[in-house]
Design an enzyme around this catalytic site. Structure first.
Site, PDB file in Angstrom:
ATOM      1  N   TYR A   1       0.339  16.000  19.476  1.00 16.15           N
ATOM      2  CA  TYR A   1       0.588  15.458  18.665  1.00 16.15           C
ATOM      3  C   TYR A   1       0.093  14.896  17.777  1.00 16.15           C
ATOM      4  O   TYR A   1      -0.580  15.188  16.753  1.00 16.15           O
ATOM      5  CB  TYR A   1       2.217  15.863  18.220  1.00 16.15           C
ATOM      6  CG  TYR A   1       3.024  15.209  16.698  1.00 16.15           C
ATOM      7  CD1 TYR A   1       2.687  16.647  15.752  1.00 16.15           C
ATOM      8  CD2 TYR A   1       3.075  14.017  16.418  1.00 16.15           C
ATOM      9  CE1 TYR A   1       2.407  16.061  14.768  1.00 16.15           C
ATOM     10  CE2 TYR A   1       3.318  14.006  15.474  1.00 16.15           C
ATOM     11  CZ  TYR A   1       3.211  15.282  14.437  1.00 16.15           C
ATOM     12  OH  TYR A   1       3.481  14.540  12.598  1.00 16.15           O
TER      13      TYR A   1
ATOM     14  N   LYS B   1      -3.252  15.460  15.104  1.00 18.75           N
ATOM     15  CA  LYS B   1      -2.909  14.808  13.201  1.00 18.75           C
ATOM     16  C   LYS B   1      -4.522  13.425  13.674  1.00 18.75           C
ATOM     17  O   LYS B   1      -5.451  13.647  12.221  1.00 18.75           O
ATOM     18  CB  LYS B   1      -2.035  13.479  13.189  1.00 18.75           C
ATOM     19  CG  LYS B   1      -0.880  14.115  13.279  1.00 18.75           C
ATOM     20  CD  LYS B   1      -1.032  15.349  11.747  1.00 18.75           C
ATOM     21  CE  LYS B   1       0.474  16.278  11.651  1.00 18.75           C
ATOM     22  NZ  LYS B   1       0.481  17.514  10.765  1.00 18.75           N
TER      23      LYS B   1
ATOM     24  N   SER C   1       0.037  11.323   9.728  1.00 19.63           N
ATOM     25  CA  SER C   1       1.147  11.107   9.956  1.00 19.63           C
ATOM     26  C   SER C   1       1.294   9.085  10.083  1.00 19.63           C
ATOM     27  O   SER C   1      -0.021   9.070  10.502  1.00 19.63           O
ATOM     28  CB  SER C   1       1.601  11.158  11.250  1.00 19.63           C
ATOM     29  OG  SER C   1       2.554  10.800  11.889  1.00 19.63           O
TER      30      SER C   1
HETATM   31  N1  NAD Z   1       8.757  15.037   9.203  1.00 17.28           N
HETATM   32  C1  NAD Z   1       8.183  14.688   9.862  1.00 17.28           C
HETATM   33  O1  NAD Z   1       8.687  12.956  10.563  1.00 17.28           O
HETATM   34  C2  NAD Z   1       6.773  14.532   9.310  1.00 17.28           C
HETATM   35  C3  NAD Z   1       5.836  13.199   9.629  1.00 17.28           C
HETATM   36  C4  NAD Z   1       5.200  13.222   9.719  1.00 17.28           C
HETATM   37  C5  NAD Z   1       3.952  14.315   9.375  1.00 17.28           C
HETATM   38  N2  NAD Z   1       4.424  14.927   9.709  1.00 17.28           N
HETATM   39  C6  NAD Z   1       3.651  16.454   9.028  1.00 17.28           C
HETATM   40  O2  NAD Z   1       3.845  17.096   7.925  1.00 17.28           O
HETATM   41  C7  NAD Z   1       3.852  18.196   7.647  1.00 17.28           C
HETATM   42  C8  NAD Z   1       5.414  19.297   7.793  1.00 17.28           C
HETATM   43  O3  NAD Z   1       6.267  18.415   8.214  1.00 17.28           O
HETATM   44  P1  NAD Z   1       8.006  19.011   8.171  1.00 17.28           P
HETATM   45  O4  NAD Z   1       9.330  18.214   8.530  1.00 17.28           O
HETATM   46  O5  NAD Z   1       7.849  19.752   6.452  1.00 17.28           O
HETATM   47  O6  NAD Z   1       8.260  20.648   9.043  1.00 17.28           O
HETATM   48  P2  NAD Z   1       8.392  21.527   9.474  1.00 17.28           P
HETATM   49  O7  NAD Z   1       8.022  22.383  10.776  1.00 17.28           O
HETATM   50  O8  NAD Z   1      10.129  21.597   8.829  1.00 17.28           O
HETATM   51  O9  NAD Z   1       7.287  22.563   8.218  1.00 17.28           O
HETATM   52  C9  NAD Z   1       6.413  22.747   8.598  1.00 17.28           C
HETATM   53  C10 NAD Z   1       6.144  24.468   7.984  1.00 17.28           C
HETATM   54  O10 NAD Z   1       5.086  24.665   8.300  1.00 17.28           O
HETATM   55  C11 NAD Z   1       4.778  26.558   9.508  1.00 17.28           C
HETATM   56  N3  NAD Z   1       4.176  26.585  10.221  1.00 17.28           N
HETATM   57  C12 NAD Z   1       3.770  25.837  11.695  1.00 17.28           C
HETATM   58  N4  NAD Z   1       2.620  26.614  11.599  1.00 17.28           N
HETATM   59  C13 NAD Z   1       2.008  27.595  11.169  1.00 17.28           C
HETATM   60  C14 NAD Z   1       1.076  27.875  11.074  1.00 17.28           C
HETATM   61  N5  NAD Z   1       0.573  28.300  11.441  1.00 17.28           N
HETATM   62  N6  NAD Z   1       1.159  29.073   9.744  1.00 17.28           N
HETATM   63  C15 NAD Z   1       2.206  29.031   9.314  1.00 17.28           C
HETATM   64  N7  NAD Z   1       2.985  28.672   9.225  1.00 17.28           N
HETATM   65  C16 NAD Z   1       3.318  27.747   9.753  1.00 17.28           C
HETATM   66  C17 NAD Z   1       6.591  26.077   9.440  1.00 17.28           C
HETATM   67  O11 NAD Z   1       7.464  27.770   9.547  1.00 17.28           O
HETATM   68  C18 NAD Z   1       7.474  25.356   8.794  1.00 17.28           C
HETATM   69  O12 NAD Z   1       7.605  25.837   8.096  1.00 17.28           O
HETATM   70  C19 NAD Z   1       3.687  18.829   9.578  1.00 17.28           C
HETATM   71  O13 NAD Z   1       2.089  18.416   9.022  1.00 17.28           O
HETATM   72  C20 NAD Z   1       4.387  17.584   9.957  1.00 17.28           C
HETATM   73  O14 NAD Z   1       3.238  17.558  11.217  1.00 17.28           O
HETATM   74  C21 NAD Z   1       6.064  15.441   9.109  1.00 17.28           C
HETATM   75  O1  GDU Z   2      18.819  10.399  19.102  1.00 23.89           O
HETATM   76  C1  GDU Z   2      18.112   9.538  18.734  1.00 23.89           C
HETATM   77  C2  GDU Z   2      16.448   9.848  17.723  1.00 23.89           C
HETATM   78  C3  GDU Z   2      16.240   8.682  18.122  1.00 23.89           C
HETATM   79  N1  GDU Z   2      15.982   7.527  17.806  1.00 23.89           N
HETATM   80  C4  GDU Z   2      15.265   6.546  17.819  1.00 23.89           C
HETATM   81  O2  GDU Z   2      15.082   6.301  16.114  1.00 23.89           O
HETATM   82  C5  GDU Z   2      13.873   5.586  16.211  1.00 23.89           C
HETATM   83  C6  GDU Z   2      13.564   6.771  15.048  1.00 23.89           C
HETATM   84  O3  GDU Z   2      12.900   7.536  16.051  1.00 23.89           O
HETATM   85  P1  GDU Z   2      12.287   9.380  14.767  1.00 23.89           P
HETATM   86  O4  GDU Z   2      11.830   9.939  16.615  1.00 23.89           O
HETATM   87  O5  GDU Z   2      13.348   9.960  14.075  1.00 23.89           O
HETATM   88  O6  GDU Z   2      10.917   8.431  14.604  1.00 23.89           O
HETATM   89  P2  GDU Z   2      10.097   8.106  14.934  1.00 23.89           P
HETATM   90  O7  GDU Z   2       9.524   7.352  14.659  1.00 23.89           O
HETATM   91  O8  GDU Z   2       9.934   8.258  16.460  1.00 23.89           O
HETATM   92  O9  GDU Z   2       8.495   9.635  14.726  1.00 23.89           O
HETATM   93  C7  GDU Z   2       8.631   9.990  13.630  1.00 23.89           C
HETATM   94  O10 GDU Z   2       7.891   9.530  12.781  1.00 23.89           O
HETATM   95  C8  GDU Z   2       6.486   9.170  13.412  1.00 23.89           C
HETATM   96  C9  GDU Z   2       5.859   8.487  12.217  1.00 23.89           C
HETATM   97  O11 GDU Z   2       6.250   7.097  12.017  1.00 23.89           O
HETATM   98  C10 GDU Z   2       5.645  10.493  13.218  1.00 23.89           C
HETATM   99  O12 GDU Z   2       5.380  11.211  12.623  1.00 23.89           O
HETATM  100  C11 GDU Z   2       6.506  11.050  14.937  1.00 23.89           C
HETATM  101  O13 GDU Z   2       5.849  12.778  15.058  1.00 23.89           O
HETATM  102  C12 GDU Z   2       7.966  11.400  14.387  1.00 23.89           C
HETATM  103  O14 GDU Z   2       8.698  12.162  14.945  1.00 23.89           O
HETATM  104  C13 GDU Z   2      13.356   5.439  17.500  1.00 23.89           C
HETATM  105  O15 GDU Z   2      13.470   3.740  17.809  1.00 23.89           O
HETATM  106  C14 GDU Z   2      13.989   6.045  18.371  1.00 23.89           C
HETATM  107  O16 GDU Z   2      14.194   5.708  19.712  1.00 23.89           O
HETATM  108  C15 GDU Z   2      17.052   6.971  18.814  1.00 23.89           C
HETATM  109  O17 GDU Z   2      17.878   6.369  18.561  1.00 23.89           O
HETATM  110  N2  GDU Z   2      17.453   8.517  18.570  1.00 23.89           N
END
Ligand code: NAD
Ligand code: GDU
Length: 350
Positions: free
Chosen positions: A157, A161, A133
């Site tokens: 969190y 990572k 991330s």
């Molecule tokens: N969505 C974002 O903004 C974002 C940003 C950066 C990184 N990531 C990373 O990308 C990955 C996927 O994110 P996402 O948004 O699809 O999240 P998500 O929660 O939708 O998907 C994660 C999936 O993993 C499964 N899971 C969690 N722990 C598990 C375990 N111990 N065993 C088996 N399954 C398990 C959950 O049930 C879920 O289906 C995550 O590792 C997250 O940290 C997400």
């Molecule tokens: O209800 C809300 C939610 C968010 N924000 C703002 O929107 C922007 C984006 O916020 P997000 O929570 O959507 O995303 P972040 O960039 O804070 O963080 C997300 O993206 C990151 C990667 O850049 C990390 O993976 C992190 O774990 C994940 O939550 C920020 O300025 C936040 O303050 C609002 O104003 N109102």
């Protein structure tokens, strides 16, 4: 060589990014096995993936209910099937929850991943694409973020990572036959253009786009805009939003590199667009795409938030041959398609 019969294990494949990536993997001719404990997802999402790709490709998808913290679940899977590579999405991702309950995050994200590496090496499957991330850049001193910036963790969190990136580098250093690609996602939003799959967070969303989505369909009254006094053009914070389908394609590009290139070691790539968008710009773009008014409330900054974060995309373009295709307009269009056809996500109205 990449052949149609290659089989990929996708951990967390029932989740937001996982489902979209599985659709693209199947469309590209791969066989796919998902392992997911459905902690943050539902079976309906996997059924929708099957529906989307059609019956012929759906035959190439297997779903296994299992938890990465139980090594036996992984052992069983690897003893049944020979996997060519693993795409590892499974993990918990809510920053606030990780501050309140760090143990749960270390247990799930660290132990689950260590189990996965252990079972992979015992079955001689040493190719991995890992979900990292942009959180590993913390509050960057400079933008755009370049892969060789120093890395920091601002919360448990983020620490999972960061630790998992370091662990991957150590494992690969000790056993050089491993090939590991760490993908640092910026802010994934949007949905499949069909509107059949998308993000469906449990409880009140933490992230901007799912929150806007729930305001637009009347589930929440107004968006709290966290921070209107940042030194940016409109006072709100800037992020690099990326369409989830572009992100899915970034995984296919990384996988192809793993399957076709020798000695890649352990290497990190940003997956972003390289463009920054403010919170207020995002609200305006969503209003335009949906025709809905999004009421906002200007609130103080959210603790720990950076002013502006966006990616340098050069390395991924050059070495993965991948570049994001979609802009904010398409991201909001597809988010709205998903929201308007599934206002309560995968469930019907409670
Ligand atoms: N969505 C974002 O903004 C974002 C940003 C950066 C990184 N990531 C990373 O990308 C990955 C996927 O994110 P996402 O948004 O699809 O999240 P998500 O929660 O939708 O998907 C994660 C999936 O993993 C499964 N899971 C969690 N722990 C598990 C375990 N111990 N065993 C088996 N399954 C398990 C959950 O049930 C879920 O289906 C995550 O590792 C997250 O940290 C997400
Ligand atoms: O209800 C809300 C939610 C968010 N924000 C703002 O929107 C922007 C984006 O916020 P997000 O929570 O959507 O995303 P972040 O960039 O804070 O963080 C997300 O993206 C990151 C990667 O850049 C990390 O993976 C992190 O774990 C994940 O939550 C920020 O300025 C936040 O303050 C609002 O104003 N109102």
């Amino acid at each position: 060589m990449v052949s149609a019969e290659q089989t990929i294990l996708v951990t967390g494949g029932a989740g937001f990014i996982g489902t979209h990536t599985v659709v693209q993997l199947l469309n590209d001719g791969f066989r796919v096995s998902i392992i997911d404990n459905l902690d943050n997802s539902v079976m309906e999402a996997v059924d929708r993936v099957r529906e989307l790709v059609g019956p012929k490709l759906a035959h190439k998808l297997e779903f296994h209910l299992g938890d990465l913290r139980n090594k036996e679940d992984l052992e069983k899977l690897f003893s049944q099937t020979r996997f060519d590579a693993v795409i590892h999405f499974a993990g918990l991702k809510a920053v606030g929850e990780s501050v309140a309950d760090p143990f749960r995050y270390f247990d799930n994200n660290l132990i689950g991943t260590l189990n996965l590496y252990d079972v992979m090496r015992r079955h001689n499957c040493k190719k991995m694409v890992f979900s990292s991330s942009a959180t590993v850049y913390g509050q960057p001193d400079k933008i755009p973020c370049v892969e060789d910036f120093k890395l920091v963790a601002l919360n448990p969190y983020g620490r999972t990572k960061l630790f998992l990136e370091e662990i991957a580098r150590d494992i690969q250093r000790a056993e050089p036959e491993w090939k590991i690609i760490l993908l640092r996602y910026f802010n994934p939003i949007g949905a499949h253009e069909s509107g059949k799959i998308g993000e469906d967070p449990k409880g009140i969303p933490n992230n901007l786009m799912p929150y806007i989505h729930q305001v637009a369909v009347g589930r929440l009254p107004a968006l709290n805009v966290y921070g209107h006094d940042y030194p940016t053009k409109d006072g709100s914070a800037i992020r690099d939003y990326i369409h989830v389908m572009d992100l899915a394609d970034g995984h296919i590009a990384a996988l192809r590199k793993l399957l076709t290139t020798k000695d890649i070691g352990c290497v990190a790539y940003n997956l972003g667009t390289g463009r920054g968008t403010s919170v207020l710009e995002m609200v305006a773009a969503f209003e335009k795409a949906s025709g809905k008014k999004i009421p906002i409330k200007l609130c103080p900054r959210r603790p720990g938030d950076a002013t502006a974060v966006y990616a340098s995309t050069e390395k991924a373009e050059k070495e993965l041959g991948w570049k994001a295709k979609y802009g904010i307009e398409e991201m909001c269009r597809d988010q709205w398609k998903w929201a308007s056809s599934n206002p309560w996500g995968y469930q019907s109205k409670p």
